[in-house]
Design an enzyme around this catalytic site. Structure first.
Site, PDB file in Angstrom:
ATOM      1  N   THR A 194       0.816  -1.225   0.000  1.00 20.47           N
ATOM      2  CA  THR A 194       0.000   0.000   0.000  1.00 20.47           C
ATOM      3  C   THR A 194       0.847   1.271   0.000  1.00 20.47           C
ATOM      4  O   THR A 194       1.942   1.294   0.533  1.00 20.47           O
ATOM      5  CB  THR A 194      -0.976   0.024   1.212  1.00 20.47           C
ATOM      6  OG1 THR A 194      -1.947  -0.977   1.034  1.00 20.47           O
ATOM      7  CG2 THR A 194      -1.687   1.336   1.369  1.00 20.47           C
ATOM      8  N   GLY A 245      -1.537  -1.839   6.352  1.00 13.81           N
ATOM      9  CA  GLY A 245      -1.458  -2.963   7.275  1.00 13.81           C
ATOM     10  C   GLY A 245      -2.553  -3.967   6.989  1.00 13.81           C
ATOM     11  O   GLY A 245      -3.158  -3.954   5.911  1.00 13.81           O
TER      12      GLY A 245
HETATM   13  N1  ASP Z   1      -4.286  -2.269   4.083  1.00 10.66           N
HETATM   14  C1  ASP Z   1      -4.272  -2.940   2.827  1.00 10.66           C
HETATM   15  C2  ASP Z   1      -5.377  -3.941   2.766  1.00 10.66           C
HETATM   16  O1  ASP Z   1      -5.667  -4.579   3.754  1.00 10.66           O
HETATM   17  C3  ASP Z   1      -3.035  -3.665   2.562  1.00 10.66           C
HETATM   18  C4  ASP Z   1      -1.808  -2.885   2.774  1.00 10.66           C
HETATM   19  O2  ASP Z   1      -1.728  -1.988   3.581  1.00 10.66           O
HETATM   20  O3  ASP Z   1      -0.865  -3.201   2.084  1.00 10.66           O
HETATM   21  O4  ASP Z   1      -5.904  -4.139   1.695  1.00 10.66           O
END
Ligand code: ASP
Length: 336
Positions: A194, A245
Site C-alpha cells: 500500500t 497494514g
Molecule cells: N491495508 C491494505 C489492505 O488490507 C493492505 C496494505 O496496507 O498493504 O488491503
C-alpha cells in the site's frame, strides 16, 4: 485547534522565498513485505529514490501554493507508477491472478471524500477516487460501475490489465498458494504493501490519500481498509491519516478516524494519538490467534507528523515545515 499563520503565495513577489508557504508532507510505501535480509543495497536505493520522487511531486504542488488534496494525489500517483510498491503498476495479485485496485482520498477542510474498490483497468486509482469526490454525489464506487463512471471523466487513463503485472508479485502469489496448500501460510504482513500521503498546504488545510492492490491471494471480492473512509484514510481540519497494514483489523478499529478523533475531541498530541491506536489498540486486538499489524502516517494542522508502525519496517518519507526531509524503512531508522 489554532492554525499557524500561513503566508500567501505570490510568485511575482521578489520576497516570495521569504514568504515560502508553510507546508508539510508525509508519504508511505507500505508496512509489509520488508525483511532486512531480503533488502539488497540496490533495491533499497531504488525504493528510496521512488519515495523521493513522490515527495518531490507532492512538494512541487505545495510549494507552488497548490492544495493539500492536489499534493496527496500527485505523490500517490508517482508511487502507483513505481513497481516496488503495492499500488497501480506492481500491485499484488488476487487468488484468481488478477489485480483489483482500491484507493481513497479525503479533504480535511471540506470533509469531502472519494473512494474506489476493485478496479482493474484504471492506471491511477487515486485519480479516480478524486474524481468520485469532485465529480459525483457519491463517496465510494466499486468494480465495473466505478470504471463506467471513470469513462465519463476526462483525463482518467485506462490501461490493459496486463499493465499492472510484475514478476515479483506473480511469484508472491505462487508462493502464497503453495504455502496455503501446505497449510503453512505466512503471516498476512508478508502480503501487504500500500501507498499513501498526507499533506498540510499553505492555507492550513489537510488531506489524506491511500492506494493499494490489497493483500496477495485475496479472494471473493475481498476489500481491505484502504478505500474505506475512516479505516485506511481520514482527514479533518485538525488531522490527516493514511494507513497500511492488515486491513481487516484497521476496519474493525476504524484506525484513521480514531486517531483524528483523539486529536480533535481530547486535544491529544498527534504522536500520542497515533501511538495509542497503532502501537496499543491495533497490536493488542487479537483474532483467531493473530494480532493486528501495520502502520500509519499522520499530520496535524500545526504540521506535526507521526509515523508509528508495529511491523519490522514501513517505507516512509517526509518534508517537514522547516523544509527538512528524509526517507526511512526500518524501526531503528530515524522515526520522527
Ligand atoms: N491495508 C491494505 C489492505 O488490507 C493492505 C496494505 O496496507 O498493504 O488491503
Amino acid at each position: 485547534m489554532t492554525h499557524p499563520v500561513h503566508a500567501a503565495v505570490d510568485p511575482s513577489n521578489p520576497a516570495a522565498e521569504a514568504a515560502r508557504p508553510i507546508t508539510a508532507l508525509v508519504i508511505h510505501g507500505g508496512a509489509g513485505t520488508i525483511g532486512r535480509a531480503q533488502l539488497t543495497a540496490e533495491k533499497e536505493a531504488s525504493i528510496r529514490a521512488g519515495l523521493n520522487r513522490a515527495l518531490d511531486a507532492g512538494h512541487a504542488v505545495l510549494h507552488a501554493g497548490g492544495s493539500a488534496r492536489e499534493a496527496v494525489v500527485a505523490a500517490v500517483a508517482v508511487l502507483e507508477d513505481d513497481p516496488h510498491f503495492n499500488a497501480g503498476h506492481g500491485a499484488v495479485f488476487s487468488h484468481d491472478g488478477v489485480n483489483e485496485l482500491d484507493a481513497s482520498i479525503m479533504d480535511g477542510h471540506t470533509l469531502e471524500a472519494g473512494a474506489v474498490a476493485g478496479v482493474h483497468r484504471v492506471k491511477h486509482p487515486i485519480e479516480l477516487a478524486r474524481a468520485v469526490m469532485e465529480r459525483s454525489s457519491h463517496v465510494m464506487l466499486i468494480g465495473d460501475g466505478a470504471e463506467a463512471f471513470a469513462r465519463t471523466v476526462p483525463g482518467i487513463a485506462f490501461v490493459d490489465p496486463g499493465y499492472f503485472f510484475t514478476d515479483d508479485r506473480w511469484q508472491q502469489l505462487q508462493d502464497a498458494k503453495r504455502e496455503e496448500a501446505a497449510g503453512a501460510a505466512k503471516a498476512p504482513s508478508a502480503h501487504f504493501g500500500t501507498v499513501g500521503a498526507v499533506a498540510l498546504d499553505a492555507r492550513g488545510h489537510l488531506a489524506a490519500a491511500t492506494s493499494t492492490g490489497g493483500m496477495t491471494n485475496k479472494r471473493w471480492g475481498r476489500v481491505g481498509d484502504s478505500p474505506i473512509i475512516g479505516a485506511g484514510t481520514y482527514a479533518t481540519a485538525d488531522c490527516a491519516v493514511s494507513g497500511t497494514g492488515w486491513g481487516e483489523f484497521f476496519i474493525r478499529l476504524n484506525v484513521a478516524a480514531d486517531i483524528c478523533a483523539r486529536v480533535s475531541y481530547r486535544g491529544d498530541d498527534l504522536q500520542a494519538a497515533a501511538d495509542a491506536v497503532v502501537m496499543q489498540r491495533l497490536g493488542s486486538l487479537t483474532l483467531n490467534g493473530e494480532h493486528g499489524d501495520g502502520g500509519v502516517i499522520a499530520i496535524d494542522a500545526r504540521g506535526q507528523i507521526a509515523m508509528p508502525f508495529n511491523t519490522e519496517g514501513m517505507y516512509r518519507g517526509w518534508i517537514r515545515l522547516d523544509g527538512t526531509r528524509g526517507t526511512a524503512i526500518f524501526a531503528d531508522d530515524a522515526r520522527r
